[in-house]
Structure formats: structure tokens, C-alpha cells
Scaffold this motif. Sequence first.
Motif, PDB file in Angstrom:
ATOM      1  N   ALA A 154       0.841  -1.200   0.000  1.00 53.36           N
ATOM      2  CA  ALA A 154       0.000   0.000   0.000  1.00 53.36           C
ATOM      3  C   ALA A 154       0.877   1.252   0.000  1.00 53.36           C
ATOM      4  N   HIS A 155       0.271   2.389  -0.201  1.00 51.85           N
ATOM      5  CA  HIS A 155       1.007   3.653  -0.269  1.00 51.85           C
ATOM      6  C   HIS A 155       1.725   3.899   1.061  1.00 51.85           C
ATOM      7  N   PRO A 156       2.971   4.358   1.015  1.00 55.05           N
ATOM      8  CA  PRO A 156       3.739   4.581   2.256  1.00 55.05           C
ATOM      9  C   PRO A 156       3.058   5.513   3.246  1.00 55.05           C
ATOM     10  N   ASP A 157       2.367   6.534   2.753  1.00 57.79           N
ATOM     11  CA  ASP A 157       1.686   7.464   3.665  1.00 57.79           C
ATOM     12  C   ASP A 157       0.560   6.759   4.423  1.00 57.79           C
ATOM     13  N   ASP A 158      -0.162   5.889   3.717  1.00 60.83           N
ATOM     14  CA  ASP A 158      -1.242   5.148   4.368  1.00 60.83           C
ATOM     15  C   ASP A 158      -0.680   4.160   5.390  1.00 60.83           C
ATOM     16  N   ILE A 190      -6.984  -3.781   4.851  1.00 61.93           N
ATOM     17  CA  ILE A 190      -6.034  -4.093   3.786  1.00 61.93           C
ATOM     18  C   ILE A 190      -6.761  -4.929   2.743  1.00 61.93           C
ATOM     19  N   ASP A 191      -6.731  -4.487   1.493  1.00 60.69           N
ATOM     20  CA  ASP A 191      -7.378  -5.235   0.418  1.00 60.69           C
ATOM     21  C   ASP A 191      -6.768  -4.832  -0.913  1.00 60.69           C
ATOM     22  N   LEU A 192      -6.742  -5.758  -1.841  1.00 57.57           N
ATOM     23  CA  LEU A 192      -6.259  -5.455  -3.192  1.00 57.57           C
ATOM     24  C   LEU A 192      -7.249  -4.604  -3.968  1.00 57.57           C
ATOM     25  N   ASP A 193      -8.542  -4.754  -3.654  1.00 56.30           N
ATOM     26  CA  ASP A 193      -9.586  -4.068  -4.406  1.00 56.30           C
ATOM     27  C   ASP A 193     -10.025  -2.820  -3.636  1.00 56.30           C
ATOM     28  N   VAL A 248      -8.305   4.073   8.082  1.00 60.67           N
ATOM     29  CA  VAL A 248      -7.156   3.983   7.182  1.00 60.67           C
ATOM     30  C   VAL A 248      -7.380   2.811   6.232  1.00 60.67           C
ATOM     31  N   GLY A 249      -7.395   3.095   4.934  1.00 65.11           N
ATOM     32  CA  GLY A 249      -7.508   2.049   3.930  1.00 65.11           C
ATOM     33  C   GLY A 249      -6.163   1.797   3.279  1.00 65.11           C
ATOM     34  N   LEU A 250      -5.782   0.541   3.214  1.00 62.79           N
ATOM     35  CA  LEU A 250      -4.494   0.146   2.634  1.00 62.79           C
ATOM     36  C   LEU A 250      -4.753  -0.726   1.418  1.00 62.79           C
ATOM     37  N   ALA A 300       4.179  -6.645   5.982  1.00 56.18           N
ATOM     38  CA  ALA A 300       5.611  -6.570   6.266  1.00 56.18           C
ATOM     39  C   ALA A 300       6.054  -5.113   6.458  1.00 56.18           C
ATOM     40  N   ALA A 301       5.572  -4.228   5.589  1.00 51.98           N
ATOM     41  CA  ALA A 301       5.928  -2.808   5.716  1.00 51.98           C
ATOM     42  C   ALA A 301       5.333  -2.207   6.982  1.00 51.98           C
ATOM     43  N   LEU A 302       4.130  -2.610   7.319  1.00 53.41           N
ATOM     44  CA  LEU A 302       3.483  -2.104   8.521  1.00 53.41           C
ATOM     45  C   LEU A 302       4.216  -2.577   9.776  1.00 53.41           C
ATOM     46  N   GLY A 303       4.579  -3.860   9.798  1.00 51.80           N
ATOM     47  CA  GLY A 303       5.302  -4.398  10.945  1.00 51.80           C
ATOM     48  C   GLY A 303       6.659  -3.759  11.136  1.00 51.80           C
TER      49      GLY A 303
END
Length: 467
Positions: free
Chosen positions: A80-84, A186-189, A201-203, A212-215
Motif C-alpha cells: 500500500a502507499h507509504p503514507d497510508d 487491507i485489500d487489493l480491491d 485507514v484504507g491500505l 511486512a511494511a506495517l510491521g
Amino acid sequence: LLGTSAHQELDQDQLFAAVSLFSRTIVHPDQVPSVILQACRAALAGPGVAHLALPANLAERAVDRPAYGVVHLRPVRSAAHPDDIADAAALLRETQRPVILAGIGAADAVEELLELAESLGAPIIKTLRAKALLPDDHPLTVGGLGLLGTRAAVNAVQHADVLLMIGTDYPYRDFYPAPDVPAIQIDLDPRRIGRRFPVEVGLVGDAAMTLAALGGQLTPKPDRSWLEHAQQDMRRWRRWMRRFETSDASPLRPERLAAVVGAHLTDDAIVVCDTGTVTAWVARHLAIREHQSFTLSGNLASMNYGLPAAIGAQLAYPDRQVVALVGDGSFTMLPSDLITAVELDLPITLVIFDNRKLGLITAEEEAEGFADQQTALPACDLAAIARSFGASGYRVSEPEDLEVTLAKALTDPHPAVVDVLVDPDELIVPPQIEMAQALGYAEAKIKEFFGVGQQEGGFEVITNVLR
């Protein structure tokens, strides 16, 4: 489609175009190679259905042009976007009682999911489609959510201060937390973000990479009291369930049947579950282990899913054990599918929860206060029906015969059907009973006792008191 006139004929191409992501009618043999490849690419890129229509007058025509190209699509994977991700991490740092709701979309992110849950000290709730995401005895999971879920999961959601949803489009809004509880999804769609529950917050991105990025932006929480409380709650739930799973009562309890089937499965078994009361017994009482697979008609909830799905699973994985758990109502809808299993000599095992009625319909009627109407099924020897098709047929009517018969059927090298007579009066008890449900059930039972189908005369006084 609903807006069309009742007198207006809808062209077949229009119909499929409305419900498919790709729809084409082939009008010349030269189209076949390229159009089929386009359809395959569309189906792989989905999600959705690709539809091709081949007119009968073209079906036997020769194709001179060879197919070109290959159908090889690598999924686009990105976080997902780094800001999100930074916003989600900031929210999770402040949480004291996080809960994770994980769906089938997290299937490729189990390692990252466990790392994040362990770091946050967050219990994991699995949707029913994601039952095999983690073993049912994993210390981080508190089972499923909803009417077929666990009390521990309901308690966790009710007391959560943050909800993290991963790869799920869980539709039952009554089981979400209060609307003021912040949520991360978190979702692809992107169309699914916030569709079921307000999201802070939508990722939008791949679950594994996003987790992984969130952790990476979080540090482990030293306080484990929230997780330990949820684990203790889950242990209490399991002790309560075990009373039913080990009962020697006759007629045989369906909870025991589900538990015994689970205990006898091989370590890589594929479990197929049909739709009905059997779904509740399997969801709660069949313990999925690591490396086992589980599937059901999750989106459509179609009856008679179990037998054809088991045939497909065995064809796809000939070296794995395939077991379908079905109700007698589902099995009798289309038992002739056994002919296919017999013809191909597939070693599938069908375990029938035979309660001689459409049990889920009965439960729905009674929960609304209606007397049971037209749900009974005539007594039928379903094992004999299986044998008439050429399959092995076993029948269990007493608890003491269950394990021996089941062990024999599960090792049968040919298609096998185990018709197990279970208690038709066993109730599906929700993890949290609402007063309206209890009153509705009591009202229905009084109606059934007096043989009354509608509120009339003096009976109306009784039902009004119940209300």
C-alpha cells in the motif's frame, strides 16, 4: 437488468456482458485462437467470470490459424502507499486492545500476519472461508465470527479499540464493533475498502507486502494482558464445546460427529463443507490442522455443493484425502453425481449429517417465531442409495459404532458414503443470544405444541405475553 421492461427480450450477449468481466460470441473459426486466449487472460486477471459463446454451426469447423502467445500472467504485487502505511502504524501504536479479522485474502500472508499479531499482542479472528488460514488450535486465534463463530471472538470484537481487517469482505454488520471504533482495512480491491464498516485507514495493496511494511514501523508491545485474556476466553469456549463433542448421547450429537471426523483426517486432508446446519457443526467442532485445506460455498451458500466440489478436489489433488461433510437435504438434491465419482473410481468420502429435515430452515423459522413448516424429510437409507450407484455405503445409528465405521470409510479406496443419523432436535446456539431470538424460539415452540401456525384467538394472548 432489473430496469428492463418485462416485455423486452434481453440478448444473451447483453446478459453475459452485464455479469461477466469478459464476454464474446465467436462468429468465425479464425477468431478461436486469439479470443480464447483473451478470455483466459481476463479470467486470470479477474476476479470474475470470462464467458465465450460458440454457436453450434461453428463447433465442428476446422481452424487453420494456430494459436499464438501464451497465457502467463504474474500478479502485480505492491504494498500500500507509504503514507497510508504510516497512518496505520501510528494508529496501531496507540492501541491497547487490537483485534485482527483475517479473511481468505490473507492466505499468502500467513507468516507476516502472525508476526504482526505477535508484535501487537492481538488475537486473530478467522472468517469461515479462511478457516484453514491457521490451525484451529493456534494460540493466536480465537476462532470465527458471527452466528457460527465463538464467544471468544464476539467478546474480543466488542471490547476492541482498533480493528485490523486483512483480505476480508465480511458482510455481517451486526458482528462488527461499535461504529466509533477505528478500523484499518487491507485489500487489493479499493472498492472493498470501507464497504462493510467505516474505515479510518484504507491500505490498497498486497497483504503480505503491506503487513511486512506495517510491521517494520512497529515495536513489540510488552503488555500481553489483552491477548492473554482472549486466550483464556477461548480456552473456556473450548471446554464448553468439548462437552458436546464427547457426549455419548443417543441420538448421536452432530457436534460429536464433526469432532470425530476431524480427528480421523490425514494431515493434508481437503475438507469440503456443504450448506446447512452442517456448516455450523463443522465451523465450530471440526478442528483444522496445519497443512489441511478447507472450502465451502462461501459467497453463494449453495446447497449440494459438497459432492461435486469433492469430485473436483480429488481430481485436482489425486494424492490427498478428500472428505465432504454434507446434510441429508443437500445430498438428496443431486445424489446422481455419485455416478461420476464411481465411474472415475475417486476415493472421496461423503459424511452425511442425517437429521431427516432441512435443519437450517427450521432454525430460521423458529428464531422468527414461526412454527416449523414443511421442513421434514422422509426417513431414507442413504447408504443403500449410495450402494445402488456402485459406491460403498455405510450407516451409523448409534454413537458406539461411529469411530470404527468412520475409520473404515475413510480408508476405503473407492467412493464411500457414511450416512450418520444425528439428533434432529439439536440446536445451533449463537455465541451471543439476543432477546428477540429467545422470544421467537419460545413462541415457535408454543405454536408447534398447540399445533397453531398463525396467531389467532386465545393463542394471540400467549404470544403477546412472550413479546
